[in-house]
Motif scaffolding. Sequence first.
Motif, short mmCIF file in Angstrom:
data_model
loop_
_atom_site.label_atom_id
_atom_site.label_comp_id
_atom_site.label_asym_id
_atom_site.label_seq_id
_atom_site.Cartn_x
_atom_site.Cartn_y
_atom_site.Cartn_z
N ASP A 51 0.82 -1.21 0.00
CA ASP A 51 0.00 0.00 0.00
C ASP A 51 0.85 1.27 0.00
OD1 ASP A 51 -2.11 -1.74 0.09
OD2 ASP A 51 -2.75 -1.22 2.11
N LEU A 52 1.94 1.25 0.70
CA LEU A 52 2.79 2.43 0.80
C LEU A 52 3.40 2.79 -0.55
CD1 LEU A 52 3.85 4.45 2.88
CD2 LEU A 52 5.79 2.96 3.24
N SER A 57 -1.96 9.30 -2.08
CA SER A 57 -1.76 9.82 -0.72
C SER A 57 -3.01 9.69 0.15
CB SER A 57 -1.30 11.27 -0.78
OG SER A 57 -2.26 12.08 -1.42
N ARG A 60 -3.51 6.03 0.96
CA ARG A 60 -2.43 5.60 1.85
C ARG A 60 -2.76 6.01 3.30
NH1 ARG A 60 2.62 8.26 -0.06
NH2 ARG A 60 1.96 7.24 -1.96
#
Length: 97
Positions: A51-52, A57, A60
């Motif tokens: 996911d990172l 953004s 995340r």
Amino acid sequence: MRQQGQVLVSALWGLVGLCALLAGLRRDLREVRIAGLALLLATVAKVFLYDLSTLGSVYRVLSFLALGALLLAASYAYQRLRPAAPADLREVSSALR
């Protein structure tokens, strides 16, 4: 839509892990507790490794917030429901052992 699905997968894995941990704590089943903790660990790994690197953004942040809330709930549940420690046999008289 794909990013939203990945956040939901992470949340689902964490929720299932939390439910397994709670079931294992309530019924005193060691294997179920370990399975729940393993699924929570897999969720943490997915959030940090996948996911990172792939999510935008906003997604995340949502993924990390969901993971944080689930980990806080799991730690609170474990603290409240953890199994009792076995008795220390050094403190029991030899007649009772």
